[in-house]
Design a protein around this motif. Sequence first.
Motif, mmCIF file in Angstrom:
data_model
loop_
_atom_site.group_PDB
_atom_site.id
_atom_site.type_symbol
_atom_site.label_atom_id
_atom_site.label_comp_id
_atom_site.label_asym_id
_atom_site.label_seq_id
_atom_site.Cartn_x
_atom_site.Cartn_y
_atom_site.Cartn_z
ATOM 1 N N ASN A 63 0.846 -1.193 0.000
ATOM 2 C CA ASN A 63 0.000 0.000 0.000
ATOM 3 C C ASN A 63 0.884 1.248 0.000
ATOM 4 O OD1 ASN A 63 -2.049 1.968 1.859
ATOM 5 N ND2 ASN A 63 -3.031 0.761 0.258
ATOM 6 N N ASP A 128 -3.110 8.869 1.945
ATOM 7 C CA ASP A 128 -3.018 7.914 3.059
ATOM 8 C C ASP A 128 -2.702 6.534 2.489
ATOM 9 O OD1 ASP A 128 -3.479 6.031 4.998
ATOM 10 O OD2 ASP A 128 -5.611 6.494 5.249
ATOM 11 N N ALA A 129 -1.418 6.157 2.570
ATOM 12 C CA ALA A 129 -0.973 4.864 2.025
ATOM 13 C C ALA A 129 -0.233 4.099 3.121
ATOM 14 C CB ALA A 129 -0.091 5.093 0.803
ATOM 15 N N ILE A 130 -0.791 4.120 4.338
ATOM 16 C CA ILE A 130 -0.102 3.449 5.447
ATOM 17 C C ILE A 130 -0.463 1.961 5.466
ATOM 18 C CG2 ILE A 130 0.368 3.464 7.925
ATOM 19 C CD1 ILE A 130 -0.603 6.383 8.014
ATOM 20 N N LEU A 131 -1.754 1.678 5.461
ATOM 21 C CA LEU A 131 -2.195 0.278 5.518
ATOM 22 C C LEU A 131 -3.224 0.015 4.429
ATOM 23 C CD1 LEU A 131 -2.825 -0.113 9.374
ATOM 24 C CD2 LEU A 131 -0.870 -0.996 8.069
ATOM 25 N N CYS A 161 -5.482 5.557 -0.255
ATOM 26 C CA CYS A 161 -4.953 4.622 -1.240
ATOM 27 C C CYS A 161 -5.543 3.244 -0.928
ATOM 28 C CB CYS A 161 -3.430 4.635 -1.110
ATOM 29 S SG CYS A 161 -2.578 3.402 -2.054
ATOM 30 N N ILE A 163 -7.837 1.890 0.642
ATOM 31 C CA ILE A 163 -8.810 1.913 1.744
ATOM 32 C C ILE A 163 -8.245 2.845 2.821
ATOM 33 C CG2 ILE A 163 -7.778 -0.145 2.876
ATOM 34 C CD1 ILE A 163 -10.883 -0.914 3.337
ATOM 35 N N PRO A 164 -9.083 3.604 3.529
ATOM 36 C CA PRO A 164 -8.507 4.418 4.611
ATOM 37 C C PRO A 164 -7.799 3.502 5.625
ATOM 38 C CG PRO A 164 -10.781 5.073 4.163
ATOM 39 C CD PRO A 164 -10.535 3.796 3.402
ATOM 40 N N SER A 165 -6.576 3.844 5.976
ATOM 41 C CA SER A 165 -5.797 2.987 6.881
ATOM 42 C C SER A 165 -6.524 2.836 8.211
ATOM 43 C CB SER A 165 -4.413 3.605 7.107
ATOM 44 O OG SER A 165 -3.768 3.747 5.864
HETATM 45 K K LIG Z 1 -4.473 3.189 2.889
#
Ligand SMILES: [K+]
Length: 506
Positions: A63, A128-131, A161, A163-165
């Motif tokens: 992600n 937001d590409a954390i999880l 990105c 899905i919201p983390s």
């Molecule tokens: K994400």
Amino acid sequence: MISAYTGTQIRAAEQPLLAAGMGAVLMQRASYGLANAVVHELRARGRRLYGASVAVLAGKGNNGGDGLFAASFLAARGMRTTAVLTGDAAHPEALAAFERAGGRVHVLTEANAGELAAHVAGADVVLDAILGTGAQGGLRGAAAALVSGLSNELPGLVVACDIPSGVDADTGEAHAPVLSADLTVTFGAAKAGLLADPGADHAGRVQVVPIGIEEHLPWPSLRRLEPADLGRLLPRPGRRSHKYSRGVLGVVAGSEDYPGAAVLACRGALSAGAGMVRYLGPPAVADLVRQSCPEVVCSTGSVADNRVQAWLVGSGMGPGDSEQLQRARDAVESGLPVIADAGALPALPDVLAPQVVLTPHAGELAALLDRLGADYDRSAVEANTLGAVRQAAVLTEATVLLKGPSTLVASPFQDFYSQADGTPWLATAGSGDVLAGIIGALLAQVGSDVGRFRNAGIDPDERWAAIAALGASLHGRAGTAAAEGGPFTAGRIADAVPAVWGRLAG
Ligand SMILES: [K+]
Ligand SMILES: NC(=O)C1=CN([C@@H]2O[C@H](COP(=O)(O)OP(=O)(O)OC[C@H]3O[C@@H](n4cnc5c(N)ncnc54)[C@H](OP(=O)(O)O)[C@@H]3O)[C@@H](O)[C@H]2O)[C@@H](O)CC1
């Protein structure tokens, strides 16, 4: 029809392509689609691309890789890019591409989380590409501190990105803190958790970027009817139709305390095409129904004495309305399709049948589940709407519709629909009575029209859930039409149904 899948289903669909060595290609498609969606959204908002700032919050997995590649595409369009790496590693190729494109990199620590939150909050775009779908639970440690430090009303555009983390892709459960997005760009297909609350609360608008996994996708875990589906499912009278052949709905609703519920249920049913509405209830309520809706035929006597194609039971009824509650039980016993609302919910047998559609709100669903031995209270239902509605359908063997911003419908055979066509203004007294009337009218008209559903790609055994979803969508769209940007009363929802219907069936 929008089809949504669990994260597990999506990952399984990716496997054949990953095994064929196409992982990098999939990631390029995903990240290019994400970057294009950002460009499109900025343009739609009248914002210049050149010189605008992008902050990407990038986790250690794929992600994060998607986010970093997307940011490098955006750098090539003249945007200023900063990455905050939230894990102990980053996708190597994506990080290299990001740095080659001139991006600045910060490594997040507990110590700098506050400072970086302030920096991120000033960006024109936050990615937001954390999880993503590989997450277990929510954000932890410094990543949680960073997101907690960001207001949920950031001035810039927030794009999730995939899905919201912190949102569970399978269920829509949200593990706080979650950064609410204006737009979620999701890859391959929609995730079920984006179409069920509270995930949907955080997702904003959902845009799907195809990445080539479509032919490997299984039967969807959740669907959403779109205008073309609604148009196909709505009935049209034939040249020789008469009021009885179009479908008669029997209404057992209202009480001396809540007579208006009977009126609103009847108005909902009349607006949604029932050939005729028969009302059964206390004389004082019947008088009000007659005055408000002269089209309704008020009858006395038992359920068995009245010939109808479907029953609506429960709106505006309380535990003391014993005669009405007996009628509600008789309606269910008749084997005809029944929409059971409000006061009927605690009075029906525990085990029902698929053609019985229950329409609880979150509190009523919690009470129903509690009665059936499942451990839920209202907040537990609200935290996992999909899980709660699924369990209720399994336990009752009925079709269950949970009202909410994303209205969910579960069939006892585990088919799911999510409709979100309404407006928050629909949260007004009597709105649920109109919904019950609309669904009741649809049950009466198309409940036995098996071919209509087969032609629309819906298993005829699952048609009760589709009818409930159709009713929820009509109700939502009518509310949106009635709102004109401001408040309205429940009767106006019914008034708006015919024009909405006409546009859909057009
Ligand atoms: K994400
Ligand atoms: N497969 C493909 O080809 C394609 C995939 N695509 C993209 O990949 C995404 C899925 O990628 P993914 O599988 O790498 O998982 P992702 O969600 O990025 O990272 C999780 C990583 O973080 C960790 N971790 C887990 N939970 C955690 C937590 N609570 N807090 C902190 N860390 C946590 C965990 O590592 P661990 O802790 O197990 O060492 C894991 O490695 C998907 O959403 C889509 O965007 C697209 O590009 C299309 C092609």
